[in-house]
Motif scaffolding. Structure first.
Motif, PDB file in Angstrom:
ATOM      1  N   ALA A 140      11.206  -1.634   6.122  1.00  0.00           N
ATOM      2  CA  ALA A 140      11.639  -0.856   4.954  1.00  0.00           C
ATOM      3  C   ALA A 140      12.569   0.288   5.349  1.00  0.00           C
ATOM      4  N   GLN A 141      12.176   1.040   6.368  1.00  0.00           N
ATOM      5  CA  GLN A 141      12.978   2.199   6.738  1.00  0.00           C
ATOM      6  C   GLN A 141      14.282   1.799   7.416  1.00  0.00           C
ATOM      7  N   GLY A 142      14.276   0.668   8.117  1.00  0.00           N
ATOM      8  CA  GLY A 142      15.514   0.181   8.707  1.00  0.00           C
ATOM      9  C   GLY A 142      16.533  -0.174   7.637  1.00  0.00           C
ATOM     10  N   ALA A 143      16.070  -0.812   6.560  1.00  0.00           N
ATOM     11  CA  ALA A 143      16.967  -1.138   5.445  1.00  0.00           C
ATOM     12  C   ALA A 143      17.513   0.128   4.809  1.00  0.00           C
ATOM     13  N   ARG A 144      16.646   1.125   4.655  1.00  0.00           N
ATOM     14  CA  ARG A 144      17.081   2.399   4.069  1.00  0.00           C
ATOM     15  C   ARG A 144      18.142   3.069   4.964  1.00  0.00           C
ATOM     16  N   LEU A 145      17.894   3.063   6.276  1.00  0.00           N
ATOM     17  CA  LEU A 145      18.802   3.729   7.202  1.00  0.00           C
ATOM     18  C   LEU A 145      20.176   3.079   7.208  1.00  0.00           C
ATOM     19  N   VAL A 146      20.201   1.737   7.298  1.00  0.00           N
ATOM     20  CA  VAL A 146      21.486   1.045   7.364  1.00  0.00           C
ATOM     21  C   VAL A 146      22.292   1.266   6.097  1.00  0.00           C
ATOM     22  N   SER A 147      21.626   1.221   4.941  1.00  0.00           N
ATOM     23  CA  SER A 147      22.357   1.386   3.686  1.00  0.00           C
ATOM     24  C   SER A 147      22.797   2.833   3.479  1.00  0.00           C
ATOM     25  N   ALA A 148      22.140   3.796   4.152  1.00  0.00           N
ATOM     26  CA  ALA A 148      22.495   5.204   3.991  1.00  0.00           C
ATOM     27  C   ALA A 148      23.596   5.649   4.933  1.00  0.00           C
ATOM     28  N   LEU A 149      23.696   4.973   6.112  1.00  0.00           N
ATOM     29  CA  LEU A 149      24.707   5.366   7.089  1.00  0.00           C
ATOM     30  C   LEU A 149      26.114   4.996   6.634  1.00  0.00           C
ATOM     31  N   PRO A 150      27.128   5.703   7.109  1.00  0.00           N
ATOM     32  CA  PRO A 150      28.505   5.261   6.878  1.00  0.00           C
ATOM     33  C   PRO A 150      28.705   3.859   7.458  1.00  0.00           C
ATOM     34  N   ALA A 151      29.666   3.133   6.924  1.00  0.00           N
ATOM     35  CA  ALA A 151      29.846   1.724   7.286  1.00  0.00           C
ATOM     36  C   ALA A 151      29.972   1.513   8.791  1.00  0.00           C
ATOM     37  N   GLY A 152      30.762   2.330   9.462  1.00  0.00           N
ATOM     38  CA  GLY A 152      30.961   2.155  10.896  1.00  0.00           C
ATOM     39  C   GLY A 152      29.684   2.329  11.683  1.00  0.00           C
ATOM     40  N   LEU A 153      28.910   3.345  11.337  1.00  0.00           N
ATOM     41  CA  LEU A 153      27.655   3.591  12.043  1.00  0.00           C
ATOM     42  C   LEU A 153      26.615   2.524  11.747  1.00  0.00           C
ATOM     43  N   SER A 154      26.551   2.087  10.487  1.00  0.00           N
ATOM     44  CA  SER A 154      25.569   1.047  10.144  1.00  0.00           C
ATOM     45  C   SER A 154      25.905  -0.252  10.853  1.00  0.00           C
ATOM     46  N   ARG A 155      27.186  -0.556  10.982  1.00  0.00           N
ATOM     47  CA  ARG A 155      27.590  -1.774  11.694  1.00  0.00           C
ATOM     48  C   ARG A 155      27.195  -1.673  13.163  1.00  0.00           C
ATOM     49  N   ALA A 156      27.436  -0.551  13.769  1.00  0.00           N
ATOM     50  CA  ALA A 156      27.068  -0.367  15.170  1.00  0.00           C
ATOM     51  C   ALA A 156      25.555  -0.440  15.357  1.00  0.00           C
ATOM     52  N   SER A 160       0.806  -1.227   0.000  1.00  0.00           N
ATOM     53  CA  SER A 160       0.000   0.000   0.000  1.00  0.00           C
ATOM     54  C   SER A 160       0.839   1.277   0.000  1.00  0.00           C
ATOM     55  N   ALA A 161       2.164   1.161   0.006  1.00  0.00           N
ATOM     56  CA  ALA A 161       3.006   2.359  -0.046  1.00  0.00           C
ATOM     57  C   ALA A 161       3.148   2.843  -1.489  1.00  0.00           C
ATOM     58  N   ARG A 162       3.353   4.126  -1.659  1.00  0.00           N
ATOM     59  CA  ARG A 162       3.452   4.695  -3.002  1.00  0.00           C
ATOM     60  C   ARG A 162       4.799   4.388  -3.649  1.00  0.00           C
ATOM     61  N   ARG A 163       5.861   4.439  -2.849  1.00  0.00           N
ATOM     62  CA  ARG A 163       7.195   4.298  -3.408  1.00  0.00           C
ATOM     63  C   ARG A 163       7.950   3.166  -2.732  1.00  0.00           C
ATOM     64  N   PRO A 164       8.777   2.474  -3.491  1.00  0.00           N
ATOM     65  CA  PRO A 164       9.613   1.432  -2.888  1.00  0.00           C
ATOM     66  C   PRO A 164      10.809   2.045  -2.167  1.00  0.00           C
ATOM     67  N   VAL A 165      11.450   1.240  -1.359  1.00  0.00           N
ATOM     68  CA  VAL A 165      12.679   1.630  -0.669  1.00  0.00           C
ATOM     69  C   VAL A 165      13.814   0.814  -1.262  1.00  0.00           C
ATOM     70  N   ARG A 166      14.885   1.486  -1.650  1.00  0.00           N
ATOM     71  CA  ARG A 166      16.043   0.804  -2.229  1.00  0.00           C
ATOM     72  C   ARG A 166      17.188   0.811  -1.224  1.00  0.00           C
TER      73      ARG A 166
END
Length: 413
Positions: free
Chosen positions: A361-377, A78-84
């Motif tokens: 969806a938003q968790g996947a977006r956040l992890v892929s957007a953060l710098p590697a060190g922050l996403s790992r943490a 039901s969302a308008r846009r996908p998350v990549r």
């Protein structure tokens, strides 16, 4: 010392490899007429299994046949846009050593590593195991072994023969899994396409060497569904009912159900046993402690369990009365923790609310957007699986003196 292993998928060949390296004589019996090449689905190897595979000198081949998935597109219902999302960042953040590979490819790699050292008997299965080690088969003549290991999966025949019916030990965790092979008409190359809604998730992915694609279906059910495990027609009906009207993509995947060359369907079930050993018989991998297919890291757990079992048998010079309890002690905490991981992963992968759908969806977006060190943490703080597999430690088991002399334990006469 002669050891019989039932099952030639993943844990069985890994166990056979290490037992022969410790000087044991190994036979593997497999019900299928040949190695299973039935489509299957992708499985994860985390750091401990990668380390063991490296010791087996098969890691280059595993990395060569990895799916190489590096992109994910999530369509919340039901969302308008996908998350990549960037899967490479998610995988590297979740585990410091990880590969995704098709289960059939992994099975073949481990099998090939044992050729020349292990006797394989295909197209047969065990029908009875006596306390003194005599084993009867559907087709072959009876033979005597010192030990028997069930590495024959969630619906283990060895477990049923020795411990009783599966229903005594299985715990349904409220979800089902379906996998089918279908043409890669979407042209997916190292990409995972996911549609997620409340109580249901469907995905499709391809890999360069496959030539086709896989569609994966996960859905929740408050009760266990009533069907025979060989009633494929009814299983396909369950999928159609559960995913009706989700999205045009999913409808297209479901249209392939009647044409697919390979189909798999099962409940997501945990096995909870007080002990995996009885007399001369023990269990390894999903046969003894499946945390839940597709959600609990069961492939890594099976590889680790096989390595530890072989090592403890070598350490005890083949004395199963010492080795089996040591094996269970070494694996107990890993198994217990994997159950919690599976329950958490199932809740994330198959959201129970609209908030959960959005969070995935938003968790996947956040992890892929953060710098590697922050996403790992972030992932290590928020996911139990990353903490479990990155912290899992196992003993090293060098060849014993008895193994180097070719004599391990006493054979059954």
């Amino acid at each position: 010392m002669r050891i019989l292993i039932s099952g030639a998928s993943v844990a069985g060949p890994v166990l056979a490899y290490w037992l022969t390296r410790h000087g044991f004589s190994v036979t593997v019996v497999e019900r299928a007429p040949a190695l299973r090449k039935t489509g299957g689905h992708a499985v994860d190897l985390f750091r401990p299994a990668m380390d063991i595979s490296e010791k087996m000198d098969v890691l280059p081949r595993i990395e060569e046949l990895a799916t190489g998935a590096n992109r994910m597109t999530v369509h919340p219902e039901s969302a308008r846009r996908p998350v990549r999302a960037d899967l490479t960042k998610i995988f590297s953040a979740a585990s410091d050593r990880h590969v995704e590979i098709m289960r059939d490819d992994l099975s073949e790699i481990y099998y090939d590593a044992t050729l020349g050292d292990v006797e394989y008997v295909f197209g047969d299965s065990i029908t009875a195991i006596s306390p003194d080690g005599e084993v009867r088969f559907e087709n072959a003549a009876p033979r005597r072994f010192d030990l028997v290991v069930g590495a024959d999966g969630l619906h283990s025949n060895v477990r049923r023969l020795v411990f009783g019916e599966e229903s005594r030990f299985s715990t349904f965790i409220g979800a089902y899994l379906g996998v089918l092979t279908l043409p890669n008409t979407a042209g997916l190359d190292r990409e995972l396409l996911i549609h997620v809604g409340v109580g249901r998730t469907a995905g499709m992915y391809g890999a360069p060497h496959l030539g086709d694609a896989r569609a994966l279906f996960l859905f929740r059910s408050e009760r266990e569904l009533d069907y025979h495990y060989r009633d494929v027609r009814r299983q396909k009906e369950f999928l159609r009912e559960a995913f009706a009207g989700m999205h045009a993509d999913v409808d297209h995947w479901l249209d392939e159900l009647d044409r697919t060359p390979a189909f798999y369907f099962d409940s997501i079930t945990q096995l909870r046993m007080d002990t995996w050993s009885q007399g001369r018989v023990t269990l390894v991998g999903d046969a003894g402690y499946c945390p839940g297919p597709a959600v609990g890291g069961s492939t890594t757990l099976g590889v680790v369990g096989a390595y530890v079992l072989a090592g403890e048998l070598a350490r005890a010079d083949g004395d199963h009365e010492r080795a089996f309890p040591a094996y269970e002690r070494a694996m107990a905490e890993h198994v217990r923790a994997s159950r919690g991981v599976a329950l958490s992963a199932a809740k994330t992968l198959i959201p129970t609310s609209r908030l959960g759908v959005s969070g995935l969806a938003q968790g996947a977006r956040l992890v892929s957007a953060l710098p590697a060190g922050l996403s790992r943490a972030f992932l290590r703080l928020t996911t139990k699986s990353a903490r479990l597999y990155n912290s899992m430690t196992i003993d090293d088991y060098p060849p014993s003196p008895a193994a180097s002399s070719g004599r391990v334990g006493l054979g059954v006469e």
